[in-house]
Design a protein around this motif. Structure first.
Motif, PDB file in Angstrom:
ATOM      1  N   SER A   5       0.815  -1.220   0.000  1.00 53.76           N
ATOM      2  CA  SER A   5       0.000   0.000   0.000  1.00 53.76           C
ATOM      3  C   SER A   5       0.845   1.266   0.000  1.00 53.76           C
ATOM      4  N   THR A  26      -8.421  -2.119  -6.362  1.00 48.60           N
ATOM      5  CA  THR A  26      -8.872  -1.681  -5.038  1.00 48.60           C
ATOM      6  C   THR A  26      -7.783  -0.969  -4.249  1.00 48.60           C
ATOM      7  N   THR A  27      -6.584  -0.862  -4.795  1.00 48.45           N
ATOM      8  CA  THR A  27      -5.475  -0.263  -4.065  1.00 48.45           C
ATOM      9  C   THR A  27      -5.670   1.240  -3.907  1.00 48.45           C
ATOM     10  N   THR A  28      -5.017   1.787  -2.896  1.00 41.76           N
ATOM     11  CA  THR A  28      -5.021   3.238  -2.692  1.00 41.76           C
ATOM     12  C   THR A  28      -3.779   3.898  -3.268  1.00 41.76           C
ATOM     13  N   THR A  29      -2.924   3.126  -3.921  1.00 38.81           N
ATOM     14  CA  THR A  29      -1.712   3.670  -4.537  1.00 38.81           C
ATOM     15  C   THR A  29      -2.085   4.487  -5.767  1.00 38.81           C
ATOM     16  N   HIS A  70     -10.493   2.719 -11.840  1.00 37.61           N
ATOM     17  CA  HIS A  70     -10.147   2.984 -10.442  1.00 37.61           C
ATOM     18  C   HIS A  70      -8.988   3.964 -10.340  1.00 37.61           C
ATOM     19  N   LEU A 122      -8.623   7.965  -8.773  1.00 36.69           N
ATOM     20  CA  LEU A 122      -7.689   8.391  -7.731  1.00 36.69           C
ATOM     21  C   LEU A 122      -7.144   9.792  -7.983  1.00 36.69           C
TER      22      LEU A 122
END
Length: 457
Positions: A62, A85-88, A120, A124
């Motif tokens: 992450s 689904t990553t927040t990177t 996705h 972001l």
């Protein structure tokens, strides 16, 4: 009472440690996270990951951000859920999608997962560049998931650079896109477009029309002799850089003052009517385009060198030429061809930088101070002669004759040292010391090349 020793690293502030960790490899960053809580937090700092290229296997850590996220054919589907689904937040996304037709694989599910990844990362808010390579077939165009995947790439908001490579296997006819993609969802934001796709004409037409008001650089590959794309290029308002093969109708491209850089890939598949027409169009454009400041001619095959030389000669026909940088990428260059290149370069009044291939010492000795008046930088692949010491001696003499000139040689000369030079040499490569006294020599290792820059002290 025992006093615990504090390491010097612990005395450094967090900003200094973050600056140090920026130069640590990705594998070593994983080990740094295991040292202590402070190092774990520092290893997750945005400044450590902002300029890194990572693959999907690092997403479980992450990291807050990265420069480029690479999802190749091997790990794209297996890590698609994690990547979706990553927040990177990645600034650049590089994907390769090839539908699998194995018994245990569903191409539509694979395409839907890849589309979720693209959407996705677009949400972001940091994604500015996408490199997307997709291998399509007739079955792929009948697949709604693959069409949704292409639509996800085209509908990204705020995208500034797109490198799109579409291959279609052995299909000989263009695959239709009309009615399969929603052309109204893409906003105009692209500044750089690199496109490879010889048969999907509708896709390229859509990209050029949609982003005509924002595009600055267009790179086209695999489209020899295409005549429909020139009309679309003419509608681009602020086109600054154009890289393309030989194009039919290029002479009709208006004299836009914004177009400063032109890169031509001279790849002639045959000598038929289409090739002759495309060559004549490109030749006429080079003779009349007075706004260009940089021209690059690339010839991947020796058989096309004659076509390239004729294009080079066309550059010297305009006395009002504004070219300041001239680059030639040719497999082999004879002395006669190099003499023609220097003759044409001498007719360009504003030329400051010249890039050529392999040259002989004879060419270096022929370059006099008045040959190209404003030339300040000469970059060559290598200096090839019978004796490497003699070659470098001529390079030294040329620089002494041209005090304003900087010579950059990519590859060191090779060959057997002559007997006269052997008597003057002390070691295996003593000519570094005996030839370059009074000159500066910088050797920078870069891969398998060694860049040697020579200039007067």
């Amino acid at each position: 009472m025992e006093v615990m020793e504090v390491s010097k690293m612990e005395c450094l502030p967090d900003d200094a440690l973050v600056a140090v960790l920026q130069f640590v490899d990705n594998e070593d960053i994983l080990q740094c996270r295991l040292v202590c809580r402070r190092w774990r937090d520092l290893a997750s700092h945005p400044g450590v990951w902002r300029y890194r290229h990572i693959t999907a296997e690092y997403l479980h850590l992450s990291p807050p951000c990265c420069s480029k996220l690479i999802l190749d054919e091997e790990n794209l589907v297996s890590c698609a859920v994690l990547a979706a689904t990553t927040t990177t937040a990645a600034a650049s996304l590089d994907l390769f999608f090839s539908p699998s037709f194995a018994d245990d694989a569903d191409p539509e599910i694979e395409a839907v997962l890849c589309a979720l990844v693209i959407r996705h990362h677009g949400l972001l808010g940091r994604l500015k560049e996408v490199g997307f390579q997709v291998h399509l077939s007739q079955y792929s165009f009948e697949n709604a998931g693959v069409m949704d995947l292409l639509g996800s790439v085209l509908s990204l908001k705020g995208l500034q650079a797109l490198n799109l490579r579409v291959t279609e296997g052995k299909i000989e006819t263009p695959l239709p896109l009309t009615g399969r993609l929603d052309w109204s969802v893409a906003p105009s934001s692209l500044q750089k477009l690199s496109y490879y796709g010889p048969k999907t004409g509708e896709l390229l037409n859509f990209l050029l029309r949609t982003h005509a008001s924002t595009l600055r650089e267009v790179n086209l590959y695999g489209m020899n002799y295409c005549d429909k794309v020139v009309k679309l290029l003419a509608d681009i308002t602020h086109l600054d850089t154009l890289a393309c093969p030989l194009l039919v109708g290029l002479e009709h491209l208006p004299q836009r003052h914004s177009l400063k850089c032109l890169k031509i890939n001279v790849l002639v598949k045959d000598s038929g009517h289409a090739a002759q027409t495309a060559f004549s169009s490109t030749l006429t454009f080079l003779q009349t385009a007075t706004q260009l400041t940089r021209v690059c001619l690339r010839t991947p095959y020796v058989t096309d060198s004659l076509w390239t030389m004729n294009l080079i000669k066309a550059l010297g026909h305009s006395p009002q030429s504004a070219i300041s940088c001239l680059e030639f990428e040719m497999m082999r260059t004879s002395d006669d061809q190099m003499c023609d290149i220097l003759n044409i370069a001498s007719k360009l009044p504003l030329l400051e930088k010249l890039t050529v291939g392999c040259v002989s010492p004879y060419i270096l000795s022929a370059l006099q101070p008045g040959t190209i008046p404003k030339l300040t930088e000469l970059l060559v692949e290598s200096v090839q002669g019978d004796c490497p010491c003699c070659s470098w001696r001529m390079a030294r003499d040329m620089i002494k004759r041209n005090p304003r000139l900087k010579l950059t040689v990519k590859d060191q000369p090779y060959g057997r040292t002559c007997k006269a030079c052997e008597r003057k040499c002390r070691d295996v490569y003593p000519w570094y010391d005996c030839l370059f006294s009074g000159l500066t020599l910088d050797v920078i290792n870069k891969g398998r090349w060694k860049f040697c820059s020579l200039s007067n002290v």
